[in-house]
Design an enzyme around this catalytic site. Structure first.
Site, PDB file in Angstrom:
ATOM      1  CB  SER A   1      18.475   3.784   3.562  1.00  0.00           C
ATOM      2  OG  SER A   1      18.844   2.669   2.752  1.00  0.00           O
TER       3      SER A   1
ATOM      4  CE1 TYR B   1      13.552   4.235   0.425  1.00  0.00           C
ATOM      5  CE2 TYR B   1      15.874   3.752   0.087  1.00  0.00           C
ATOM      6  CZ  TYR B   1      14.725   3.644   0.851  1.00  0.00           C
ATOM      7  OH  TYR B   1      14.759   2.948   2.053  1.00  0.00           O
TER       8      TYR B   1
HETATM    9  P1  NAD Z   1       7.240  -0.792   5.558  1.00  0.00           P
HETATM   10  O1  NAD Z   1       6.625  -0.392   4.272  1.00  0.00           O
HETATM   11  O2  NAD Z   1       7.327  -2.225   5.868  1.00  0.00           O
HETATM   12  O3  NAD Z   1       6.474  -0.035   6.752  1.00  0.00           O
HETATM   13  C1  NAD Z   1       6.337   1.371   6.678  1.00  0.00           C
HETATM   14  C2  NAD Z   1       5.278   1.863   7.635  1.00  0.00           C
HETATM   15  O4  NAD Z   1       5.156   3.286   7.413  1.00  0.00           O
HETATM   16  C3  NAD Z   1       3.897   1.264   7.394  1.00  0.00           C
HETATM   17  O5  NAD Z   1       3.271   1.004   8.628  1.00  0.00           O
HETATM   18  C4  NAD Z   1       3.183   2.348   6.602  1.00  0.00           C
HETATM   19  O6  NAD Z   1       1.775   2.307   6.749  1.00  0.00           O
HETATM   20  C5  NAD Z   1       3.778   3.610   7.227  1.00  0.00           C
HETATM   21  N1  NAD Z   1       3.675   4.791   6.355  1.00  0.00           N
HETATM   22  C6  NAD Z   1       3.939   4.873   5.017  1.00  0.00           C
HETATM   23  N2  NAD Z   1       3.699   6.101   4.567  1.00  0.00           N
HETATM   24  C7  NAD Z   1       3.286   6.844   5.640  1.00  0.00           C
HETATM   25  C8  NAD Z   1       2.890   8.193   5.811  1.00  0.00           C
HETATM   26  N3  NAD Z   1       2.853   9.044   4.769  1.00  0.00           N
HETATM   27  N4  NAD Z   1       2.536   8.619   7.036  1.00  0.00           N
HETATM   28  C9  NAD Z   1       2.562   7.768   8.091  1.00  0.00           C
HETATM   29  N5  NAD Z   1       2.910   6.470   7.989  1.00  0.00           N
HETATM   30  C10 NAD Z   1       3.277   6.015   6.780  1.00  0.00           C
HETATM   31  O7  NAD Z   1       8.691  -0.119   5.587  1.00  0.00           O
HETATM   32  P2  NAD Z   1      10.009  -0.587   6.398  1.00  0.00           P
HETATM   33  O8  NAD Z   1      10.753  -1.542   5.564  1.00  0.00           O
HETATM   34  O9  NAD Z   1       9.640  -0.933   7.783  1.00  0.00           O
HETATM   35  O10 NAD Z   1      10.828   0.781   6.355  1.00  0.00           O
HETATM   36  C11 NAD Z   1      10.815   1.697   7.446  1.00  0.00           C
HETATM   37  C12 NAD Z   1      11.900   2.729   7.207  1.00  0.00           C
HETATM   38  O11 NAD Z   1      13.172   2.075   7.106  1.00  0.00           O
HETATM   39  C13 NAD Z   1      11.738   3.524   5.911  1.00  0.00           C
HETATM   40  O12 NAD Z   1      12.159   4.852   6.120  1.00  0.00           O
HETATM   41  C14 NAD Z   1      12.684   2.808   4.947  1.00  0.00           C
HETATM   42  O13 NAD Z   1      13.116   3.649   3.915  1.00  0.00           O
HETATM   43  C15 NAD Z   1      13.808   2.449   5.903  1.00  0.00           C
HETATM   44  N6  NAD Z   1      14.640   1.341   5.427  1.00  0.00           N
HETATM   45  C16 NAD Z   1      14.129   0.098   5.277  1.00  0.00           C
HETATM   46  C17 NAD Z   1      14.966  -0.933   4.864  1.00  0.00           C
HETATM   47  C18 NAD Z   1      14.465  -2.344   4.707  1.00  0.00           C
HETATM   48  O14 NAD Z   1      15.232  -3.186   4.202  1.00  0.00           O
HETATM   49  N7  NAD Z   1      13.252  -2.680   5.121  1.00  0.00           N
HETATM   50  C19 NAD Z   1      16.301  -0.674   4.564  1.00  0.00           C
HETATM   51  C20 NAD Z   1      16.786   0.608   4.721  1.00  0.00           C
HETATM   52  C21 NAD Z   1      15.953   1.621   5.163  1.00  0.00           C
END
Ligand code: NAD
Length: 266
Positions: A145, A158
Site C-alpha cells: 500500500s 495496518y
Molecule cells: P477487499 O476487502 O475489497 O477484498 C479483500 C478480499 O480478501 C475479499 O475477497 C476477502 O474475502 C478476502 N480476504 C480477507 N481476509 C482473508 C483471509 N484471511 N484469507 C483469505 N482471503 C481473505 O480489499 P481490497 O480493497 O481489494 O484490498 C486488497 C489488498 O489491497 C489488501 O491487501 C489491501 O490492504 C490492499 N490495498 C487496498 C487499497 C484500496 O484502496 N482498496 C489501497 C491500498 C492497498
C-alpha cells in the site's frame, strides 16, 4: 499484455475487489487461476463466471493467515495445475473499528491485521516457493500500500503490516534471485473496492466520498482493480525479468505529492 498460457497463478483474496481484478486479469491472459478466499459466495460466483467465459479457474476456501490453510491452498493449486508460477499475495484487511492509536489497539486486533496482511504473505510464499523452484523460477507479487511508505493517523497495525510487506519483499528478492524467483510489490492508491466502499458508507455519502478521495489523486479519480491487475500482469511477465526487490506505486500520482500539494506556486 503477457501470455500466461500454461502458467499457474494463485491469487489470495481473489474473490473481491483488487483480488477479483487480478483473478480476472490473469485468467484472461491465459493463466490457470487458483482463487484463495474466505468469501465462499463471491469466490464461487467468480469461478463459475470465469469458467462460463472459457477461462481456467478454481477456488479454495482458506484463511491465508493460518499455516494449514495456506499450505492446503498451494497443494490444491499444484494438484490442479501442476505447480505454481505466480503467487499474488493480495488478501488484506483494514476492519472498521480498527482506526485507533496504539493505546487503544487490542492485542487481538493487532494480531488479526498483521496475520492477514503480513504473516499470510510469508506463509503463502513459504509453501509456493518450492514449486516455483521445481519449475525453474517464478514470481511473487505482494500487494502492499502507499501506507507502507507514508502513514495516516490511527492505523498502527495496518501501517506496520504494509511497511513489513515492503521489507519482506526486499528480503525475499535477495534470497531467491539466484533461483530465478522474482519478488516485487505493488502499492495501490485508493482503489474502488468493497473495502473502500465500506469505509465510505460508514463515513457518510458513499459516492460523494469516493469521488472526493479520487480528487486527492493528481489523476483525479480513484483507481479500479484492473489498474492493479495491469501492473501485476507486467510485473509477472518476462518483460519484467530484470525487476526484483522493487515496489511500484499504482496511485494516480498520489505519492508524487508533497505536504504542500494543495498550494500553487506564484
Ligand atoms: P477487499 O476487502 O475489497 O477484498 C479483500 C478480499 O480478501 C475479499 O475477497 C476477502 O474475502 C478476502 N480476504 C480477507 N481476509 C482473508 C483471509 N484471511 N484469507 C483469505 N482471503 C481473505 O480489499 P481490497 O480493497 O481489494 O484490498 C486488497 C489488498 O489491497 C489488501 O491487501 C489491501 O490492504 C490492499 N490495498 C487496498 C487499497 C484500496 O484502496 N482498496 C489501497 C491500498 C492497498
Amino acid at each position: 499484455m503477457g501470455n500466461f498460457n500454461g502458467r499457474s497463478v494463485v491469487v489470495t483474496g481473489g474473490a473481491q475487489g483488487i483480488g477479483r481484478g487480478l483473478s480476472e486479469g490473469f485468467a484472461r491472459a491465459g493463466a490457470s487461476v487458483t482463487i484463495v478466499d474466505i468469501d465462499k459466495a463471491s469466490a464461487n460466483q467468480l469461478t463459475e463466471t470465469l469458467r462460463d467465459d472459457g477461462f481456467t479457474a478454481q477456488w479454495v476456501f482458506a484463511d491465508v493467515s493460518r499455516a494449514a490453510d495456506a499450505e492446503r491452498a498451494i497443494t490444491s493449486a499444484i494438484a490442479a495445475y501442476g505447480g505454481v508460477d505466480v503467487l499474488v499475495n493480495n488478501a488484506g484487511i483494514q476492519p472498521m473499528g480498527s482506526y485507533v492509536n496504539v493505546e487503544a489497539e487490542t492485542e487481538e486486533g493487532w494480531d488479526r491485521i498483521i496475520g492477514v496482511n503480513l504473516k499470510a504473505h510469508f506463509l503463502m510464499s513459504k509453501y509456493a516457493i518450492p514449486s516455483m523452484r521445481e519449475r525453474g523460477g517464478g514470481v511473487v507479487i505482494n500487494i502492499a500500500s502507499v501506507q507502507g511508505l507514508q502513514s495516516q493517523p490511527l492505523v498502527p497495525a495496518y501501517a506496520a503490516s504494509k511497511g513489513g510487506v515492503l521489507s519482506l519483499t526486499r528480503n525475499m528478492a535477495l534470497d531467491y534471485a539466484s533461483e530465478n524467483i522474482r519478488v516485487v510489490a505493488i502499492n495501490p492508491g485508493t482503489i474502488d473496492t468493497p473495502m473502500v466502499r465500506t469505509q465510505a458508507l460508514a463515513a457518510g455519502n458513499e459516492d460523494e466520498l469516493v469521488e472526493q478521495w479520487g480528487g486527492l489523486h493528481p489523476i483525479g479519480r480513484v483507481g479500479q482493480p484492473s489498474d492493479i491487475a495491469n501492473a501485476a500482469l507486467f510485473l509477472a511477465s518476462d518483460q519484467a525479468s530484470f525487476i526484483t526487490g522493487e515496489h511500484l506505486c499504482v496511485d494516480g500520482g498520489f505519492m508524487a505529492q508533497g505536504a504542500w500539494a494543495s498550494e500553487t506556486a506564484d
